[in-house]
Design an enzyme around this catalytic site. Structure first.
Site, PDB file in Angstrom:
ATOM      1  N   GLN A   9      -7.838 -36.256   0.388  1.00  0.00           N
ATOM      2  CA  GLN A   9      -8.455 -35.678  -0.814  1.00  0.00           C
ATOM      3  C   GLN A   9      -8.991 -34.260  -0.593  1.00  0.00           C
ATOM      4  N   TRP A  42      -9.870   7.815   5.668  1.00  0.00           N
ATOM      5  CA  TRP A  42      -9.318   6.529   5.229  1.00  0.00           C
ATOM      6  C   TRP A  42      -8.103   6.728   4.338  1.00  0.00           C
ATOM      7  N   LEU A  56      -6.019   6.127 -10.257  1.00  0.00           N
ATOM      8  CA  LEU A  56      -6.508   4.850  -9.729  1.00  0.00           C
ATOM      9  C   LEU A  56      -6.254   3.716 -10.707  1.00  0.00           C
ATOM     10  N   ARG A  68      -4.631   0.476  -9.266  1.00  0.00           N
ATOM     11  CA  ARG A  68      -5.399  -0.782  -9.320  1.00  0.00           C
ATOM     12  C   ARG A  68      -4.624  -1.847 -10.092  1.00  0.00           C
ATOM     13  N   SER A  76     -17.418   5.414  -2.580  1.00  0.00           N
ATOM     14  CA  SER A  76     -17.527   4.890  -3.957  1.00  0.00           C
ATOM     15  C   SER A  76     -17.903   5.984  -4.944  1.00  0.00           C
ATOM     16  N   GLU A  90      -9.535   1.309  -3.400  1.00  0.00           N
ATOM     17  CA  GLU A  90      -9.280   1.432  -4.845  1.00  0.00           C
ATOM     18  C   GLU A  90     -10.469   0.911  -5.653  1.00  0.00           C
ATOM     19  N   SER A 132       0.832  -1.208   0.000  1.00  0.00           N
ATOM     20  CA  SER A 132       0.000   0.000   0.000  1.00  0.00           C
ATOM     21  C   SER A 132       0.866   1.258   0.000  1.00  0.00           C
TER      22      SER A 132
HETATM   23  P1  TGC Z   1     -18.060   8.855 -14.603  1.00  0.00           P
HETATM   24  O1  TGC Z   1     -19.172   9.759 -15.031  1.00  0.00           O
HETATM   25  O2  TGC Z   1     -18.046   7.427 -15.070  1.00  0.00           O
HETATM   26  O3  TGC Z   1     -16.654   9.488 -15.004  1.00  0.00           O
HETATM   27  C1  TGC Z   1     -16.331  10.843 -14.703  1.00  0.00           C
HETATM   28  C2  TGC Z   1     -15.250  11.296 -15.658  1.00  0.00           C
HETATM   29  O4  TGC Z   1     -14.072  10.501 -15.469  1.00  0.00           O
HETATM   30  C3  TGC Z   1     -13.732   9.789 -16.671  1.00  0.00           C
HETATM   31  N1  TGC Z   1     -13.238   8.484 -16.242  1.00  0.00           N
HETATM   32  C4  TGC Z   1     -11.942   8.179 -16.235  1.00  0.00           C
HETATM   33  N2  TGC Z   1     -10.857   8.865 -16.644  1.00  0.00           N
HETATM   34  C5  TGC Z   1      -9.650   8.278 -16.490  1.00  0.00           C
HETATM   35  N3  TGC Z   1      -9.523   7.061 -15.953  1.00  0.00           N
HETATM   36  C6  TGC Z   1     -10.571   6.349 -15.521  1.00  0.00           C
HETATM   37  N4  TGC Z   1     -10.423   5.162 -14.940  1.00  0.00           N
HETATM   38  C7  TGC Z   1     -11.868   6.896 -15.670  1.00  0.00           C
HETATM   39  N5  TGC Z   1     -13.130   6.477 -15.348  1.00  0.00           N
HETATM   40  C8  TGC Z   1     -13.948   7.478 -15.713  1.00  0.00           C
HETATM   41  C9  TGC Z   1     -15.033   9.711 -17.438  1.00  0.00           C
HETATM   42  O5  TGC Z   1     -14.796   9.551 -18.815  1.00  0.00           O
HETATM   43  C10 TGC Z   1     -15.636  11.075 -17.117  1.00  0.00           C
HETATM   44  O6  TGC Z   1     -14.948  12.064 -17.859  1.00  0.00           O
HETATM   45  P2  TGC Z   1     -15.708  13.387 -18.379  1.00  0.00           P
HETATM   46  O7  TGC Z   1     -14.663  14.112 -19.141  1.00  0.00           O
HETATM   47  O8  TGC Z   1     -16.856  12.867 -19.202  1.00  0.00           O
HETATM   48  O9  TGC Z   1     -16.164  14.103 -17.131  1.00  0.00           O
HETATM   49  O10 TGC Z   1     -17.983   8.926 -13.021  1.00  0.00           O
HETATM   50  P3  TGC Z   1     -18.998   8.446 -11.903  1.00  0.00           P
HETATM   51  O11 TGC Z   1     -19.209   9.597 -10.981  1.00  0.00           O
HETATM   52  O12 TGC Z   1     -20.227   7.800 -12.521  1.00  0.00           O
HETATM   53  O13 TGC Z   1     -18.162   7.346 -11.121  1.00  0.00           O
HETATM   54  C11 TGC Z   1     -17.670   6.209 -11.729  1.00  0.00           C
HETATM   55  C12 TGC Z   1     -17.055   5.250 -10.696  1.00  0.00           C
HETATM   56  C13 TGC Z   1     -18.100   4.779  -9.687  1.00  0.00           C
HETATM   57  C14 TGC Z   1     -16.552   4.051 -11.489  1.00  0.00           C
HETATM   58  C15 TGC Z   1     -15.888   5.921  -9.981  1.00  0.00           C
HETATM   59  O14 TGC Z   1     -16.292   6.996  -9.278  1.00  0.00           O
HETATM   60  C16 TGC Z   1     -15.114   4.985  -9.104  1.00  0.00           C
HETATM   61  O15 TGC Z   1     -14.202   4.330  -9.584  1.00  0.00           O
HETATM   62  N6  TGC Z   1     -15.436   4.892  -7.769  1.00  0.00           N
HETATM   63  C17 TGC Z   1     -14.609   4.139  -6.830  1.00  0.00           C
HETATM   64  C18 TGC Z   1     -13.837   5.111  -5.980  1.00  0.00           C
HETATM   65  C19 TGC Z   1     -12.448   4.632  -5.672  1.00  0.00           C
HETATM   66  O16 TGC Z   1     -11.922   3.712  -6.282  1.00  0.00           O
HETATM   67  N7  TGC Z   1     -11.820   5.286  -4.732  1.00  0.00           N
HETATM   68  C20 TGC Z   1     -10.450   4.977  -4.411  1.00  0.00           C
HETATM   69  C21 TGC Z   1      -9.874   5.991  -3.490  1.00  0.00           C
HETATM   70  S1  TGC Z   1      -8.124   5.900  -3.368  1.00  0.00           S
HETATM   71  C22 TGC Z   1      -7.821   4.509  -2.530  1.00  0.00           C
HETATM   72  O17 TGC Z   1      -8.631   3.740  -2.206  1.00  0.00           O
HETATM   73  C23 TGC Z   1      -6.399   4.303  -2.215  1.00  0.00           C
HETATM   74  S2  TGC Z   1      -6.075   2.878  -1.347  1.00  0.00           S
HETATM   75  C24 TGC Z   1      -4.414   3.038  -1.413  1.00  0.00           C
HETATM   76  C25 TGC Z   1      -3.658   1.914  -0.908  1.00  0.00           C
HETATM   77  O18 TGC Z   1      -3.411   1.894   0.314  1.00  0.00           O
HETATM   78  O19 TGC Z   1      -3.153   1.082  -1.749  1.00  0.00           O
HETATM   79  P1  FAD Z   2     -19.220   2.945   0.376  1.00  0.00           P
HETATM   80  O1  FAD Z   2     -18.994   3.670  -0.878  1.00  0.00           O
HETATM   81  O2  FAD Z   2     -20.074   3.563   1.428  1.00  0.00           O
HETATM   82  O3  FAD Z   2     -19.786   1.504   0.025  1.00  0.00           O
HETATM   83  C1  FAD Z   2     -20.422   0.664   0.996  1.00  0.00           C
HETATM   84  C2  FAD Z   2     -20.978  -0.565   0.266  1.00  0.00           C
HETATM   85  O4  FAD Z   2     -21.937  -0.131  -0.718  1.00  0.00           O
HETATM   86  C3  FAD Z   2     -19.888  -1.319  -0.490  1.00  0.00           C
HETATM   87  O5  FAD Z   2     -20.135  -2.704  -0.395  1.00  0.00           O
HETATM   88  C4  FAD Z   2     -20.070  -0.860  -1.932  1.00  0.00           C
HETATM   89  O6  FAD Z   2     -19.647  -1.845  -2.878  1.00  0.00           O
HETATM   90  C5  FAD Z   2     -21.576  -0.655  -2.004  1.00  0.00           C
HETATM   91  N1  FAD Z   2     -21.943   0.312  -3.052  1.00  0.00           N
HETATM   92  C6  FAD Z   2     -21.577   1.619  -3.144  1.00  0.00           C
HETATM   93  N2  FAD Z   2     -22.073   2.173  -4.263  1.00  0.00           N
HETATM   94  C7  FAD Z   2     -22.754   1.180  -4.906  1.00  0.00           C
HETATM   95  C8  FAD Z   2     -23.474   1.106  -6.131  1.00  0.00           C
HETATM   96  N3  FAD Z   2     -23.570   2.165  -6.962  1.00  0.00           N
HETATM   97  N4  FAD Z   2     -24.073  -0.065  -6.463  1.00  0.00           N
HETATM   98  C9  FAD Z   2     -23.948  -1.143  -5.663  1.00  0.00           C
HETATM   99  N5  FAD Z   2     -23.286  -1.145  -4.503  1.00  0.00           N
HETATM  100  C10 FAD Z   2     -22.691  -0.004  -4.131  1.00  0.00           C
HETATM  101  N6  FAD Z   2      -9.127   6.457  -0.009  1.00  0.00           N
HETATM  102  C11 FAD Z   2      -8.314   7.461  -0.472  1.00  0.00           C
HETATM  103  O7  FAD Z   2      -8.771   8.417  -1.085  1.00  0.00           O
HETATM  104  N7  FAD Z   2      -6.962   7.397  -0.249  1.00  0.00           N
HETATM  105  C12 FAD Z   2      -6.376   6.381   0.422  1.00  0.00           C
HETATM  106  O8  FAD Z   2      -5.155   6.352   0.580  1.00  0.00           O
HETATM  107  C13 FAD Z   2      -7.218   5.338   0.935  1.00  0.00           C
HETATM  108  N8  FAD Z   2      -6.678   4.331   1.676  1.00  0.00           N
HETATM  109  C14 FAD Z   2      -7.499   3.434   2.278  1.00  0.00           C
HETATM  110  C15 FAD Z   2      -6.963   2.517   3.195  1.00  0.00           C
HETATM  111  C16 FAD Z   2      -7.795   1.613   3.849  1.00  0.00           C
HETATM  112  C17 FAD Z   2      -7.202   0.675   4.857  1.00  0.00           C
HETATM  113  C18 FAD Z   2      -9.170   1.572   3.536  1.00  0.00           C
HETATM  114  C19 FAD Z   2     -10.068   0.561   4.189  1.00  0.00           C
HETATM  115  C20 FAD Z   2      -9.713   2.474   2.647  1.00  0.00           C
HETATM  116  C21 FAD Z   2      -8.891   3.423   2.016  1.00  0.00           C
HETATM  117  N9  FAD Z   2      -9.426   4.417   1.171  1.00  0.00           N
HETATM  118  C22 FAD Z   2      -8.618   5.412   0.680  1.00  0.00           C
HETATM  119  C23 FAD Z   2     -10.865   4.530   0.998  1.00  0.00           C
HETATM  120  C24 FAD Z   2     -11.450   3.541   0.004  1.00  0.00           C
HETATM  121  O9  FAD Z   2     -11.116   3.883  -1.316  1.00  0.00           O
HETATM  122  C25 FAD Z   2     -12.960   3.508   0.203  1.00  0.00           C
HETATM  123  O10 FAD Z   2     -13.178   2.845   1.446  1.00  0.00           O
HETATM  124  C26 FAD Z   2     -13.699   2.801  -0.914  1.00  0.00           C
HETATM  125  O11 FAD Z   2     -13.621   3.543  -2.111  1.00  0.00           O
HETATM  126  C27 FAD Z   2     -15.174   2.535  -0.571  1.00  0.00           C
HETATM  127  O12 FAD Z   2     -15.784   3.660   0.000  1.00  0.00           O
HETATM  128  P2  FAD Z   2     -16.605   3.527   1.384  1.00  0.00           P
HETATM  129  O13 FAD Z   2     -15.747   2.828   2.353  1.00  0.00           O
HETATM  130  O14 FAD Z   2     -17.124   4.867   1.719  1.00  0.00           O
HETATM  131  O15 FAD Z   2     -17.808   2.543   1.025  1.00  0.00           O
END
Ligand code: TGC
Ligand code: FAD
Length: 392
Positions: free
Chosen positions: A287, A169, A247, A251, A145, A371, A98
């Site tokens: 088995q 987070w 991302l 990812r 999300s 992610e 991470s």
């Molecule tokens: P949507 O309307 O689909 O897209 C908005 C704009 O973004 C463009 N786009 C992308 N561009 C580049 N790369 C991608 N992968 C892209 N995906 C979409 C899209 O074309 C659009 O552009 P424009 O010019 O038309 O505005 O957006 P939405 O609001 O419907 O959301 C889509 C969704 C749900 C897939 C997205 O929001 C999502 O991936 N949600 C998950 C959030 C997430 O992954 N959070 C992670 C936080 S960081 C983290 O967790 C770090 S952990 C670190 C660690 O310890 O390893």
């Molecule tokens: P929510 O979005 O509230 O989701 C809750 C549940 O609802 C999930 O099961 C989800 O799948 C479901 N759900 C949500 N939307 C939908 C939908 N449209 N349809 C069906 N089901 C749905 N974030 C950062 O920005 N930077 C970081 O460095 C980072 N590090 C992290 C480290 C740890 C240890 C953890 C646990 C999280 C970290 N995160 C970070 C945050 C992480 O990216 C979020 O936890 C993740 O994106 C999910 O958001 P949430 O926890 O608010 O869950």
């Protein structure tokens, strides 16, 4: 933890698909994990402390910016080398991976891709050497999300921006020197900005009592009227696509990393099953245990093939967001299932810190959520193949 006896499974001789450079990089990371991570990781996780002593080693094996050009201090490697480094580090511990993922793909990548030359020169070499550690603030208490709904915001004050809001987070937050933060401007457009530790009104409280990723520090980012110099705005891309682009890179690394955790669980369970005698014979000869082990190596091999091909596409700049989602989702799910099955093969011993399996299992509960959750990645695939978004 017992001595690290890890032997990497390669059932389909996939090493033959790797170049000499890939093997060199992979083996260096593998040896480093054995030498520097395995001996200390169990205690770090038990004590919920990030082992800062390994930062320089991470930098030395190229884990901070593997694919960032050498002129900025990166290792200048290809995407498969990047993946292999993540695989090896996560073989040791997902929390350490991470730290490397965040530094490389969520901090260095946006500064490299969306920053200007002055920002690249100022931050990238220090991040590559580990002198600076970074974090990435996208998630908020009410927007996980759905990051597009974020409320963290900047106001143009003429000479500077005023930043307000909170992120939650956030990996590495408690000790990060710099944070790449995503906030909306007055027109509601998402902008990336670099926030530095020490700026007035910026604090990073740690999140305690996690059962998962205990060797990785997680915290909040709180912005209370923080003055951000205009030169700290990332000028070359804005909108939600900017953080989502980062991302994609992180990812991709996680898809490889999860294989490492799965390999470690499989290897540990196989060795244990051959040694553990019950009913007068090794349990590996039963088995039911063979079914578990055979299914594990099948799933690991499938994931290795999927991920290697994704790496080839990524090297050619052809990997799509949806392909990356599929690999992240598949491989983390594969790894968590293997961890659960492997834990059972070890019986009661499986719940102890003598073995790495339970730690991997608990870590993967975060990896399957961050992610993009398991559900969100399924919906990304669903949208890709049907053309219809089921998010809203
Ligand atoms: P949507 O309307 O689909 O897209 C908005 C704009 O973004 C463009 N786009 C992308 N561009 C580049 N790369 C991608 N992968 C892209 N995906 C979409 C899209 O074309 C659009 O552009 P424009 O010019 O038309 O505005 O957006 P939405 O609001 O419907 O959301 C889509 C969704 C749900 C897939 C997205 O929001 C999502 O991936 N949600 C998950 C959030 C997430 O992954 N959070 C992670 C936080 S960081 C983290 O967790 C770090 S952990 C670190 C660690 O310890 O390893
Ligand atoms: P929510 O979005 O509230 O989701 C809750 C549940 O609802 C999930 O099961 C989800 O799948 C479901 N759900 C949500 N939307 C939908 C939908 N449209 N349809 C069906 N089901 C749905 N974030 C950062 O920005 N930077 C970081 O460095 C980072 N590090 C992290 C480290 C740890 C240890 C953890 C646990 C999280 C970290 N995160 C970070 C945050 C992480 O990216 C979020 O936890 C993740 O994106 C999910 O958001 P949430 O926890 O608010 O869950």
């Amino acid at each position: 933890m017992s001595q690290d006896l890890f032997q990497a499974p390669d059932y389909y001789q996939l090493d033959e698909l790797l170049t000499e450079e890939h093997l060199l990089v992979r083996n260096a990371a593998r040896e480093w994990v054995k030498r520097e991570v395995s001996p200390i990781i169990e205690e770090a996780a038990q004590q919920a402390k990030f082992p800062k002593s390994i930062i320089s080693g991470l930098a030395e094996i190229g884990a901070f910016g593997p694919y960032i050009p050498e002129e900025y201090g990166g290792a200048g490697l290809d995407q498969i080398s990047y993946g292999l480094i993540m695989q090896e580090i996560e073989r040791g511990d997902s929390g350490i991976r991470s730290t490397a993922s965040v530094q490389s793909s969520l901090v260095m990548y946006p500064i490299w891709k969306y920053g200007n030359e002055a920002q690249r020169q100022k931050y990238l070499p220090k991040l590559a050497s580990g002198e600076f550690l970074g974090c990435f603030g996208l998630t908020e208490p009410d927007h996980g999300s759905n990051p597009g709904g974020m409320t963290t915001n900047i106001k143009d004050m003429g000479d500077y921006y005023l930043l307000n809001g909170a992120k939650m987070w956030i990996s590495n937050a408690p000790f990060a020197d710099v944070a790449v933060v995503w906030a909306k401007n007055e027109e509601g457009r998402i902008k990336g900005l670099i926030v530095e530790r020490g700026m007035e009104g910026f604090s990073t409280p740690e999140t305690h009592n996690k059962w998962s990723l205990r060797a990785s520090a997680t915290g909040e980012l709180i912005f209370d009227n923080v003055k951000i110099p205009k030169e700290n705005i990332l000028p070359n891309k804005d909108g939600l696509g900017a953080p989502l682009g980062c991302l994609d890179s992180a990812r991709y690394g996680i898809a490889w990393g999860a294989i490492g955790a799965a390999m470690d669980c499989y290897d540990t369970a196989l060795r244990y099953a051959k040694q553990r005698i019950q009913f007068d014979k090794p349990i590996a000869g039963m088995q039911l245990q063979q079914k578990k082990l055979a299914e594990m190596i099948t799933e690991i091999t499938k994931a290795q093939l999927l991920t290697w091909r994704l790496g080839v596409l990524k090297n050619e700049n052809r990997a799509t967001t949806a392909q990356i989602s599929m690999a992240k989702r598949n491989n983390v799910d594969m790894a968590i299932h293997i961890a659960r099955e492997a834990r059972q093969i070890l019986g009661a011993m499986g719940i102890t810190g003598e073995y790495s399996i339970m730690r991997h299992m608990m870590n993967l509960e975060s990896v399957i959520t961050y992610e993009g959750t398991h559900d969100i990645h399924l919906l990304i695939t669903g949208m890709d193949i049907t053309g219809i978004s089921a998010f809203k």
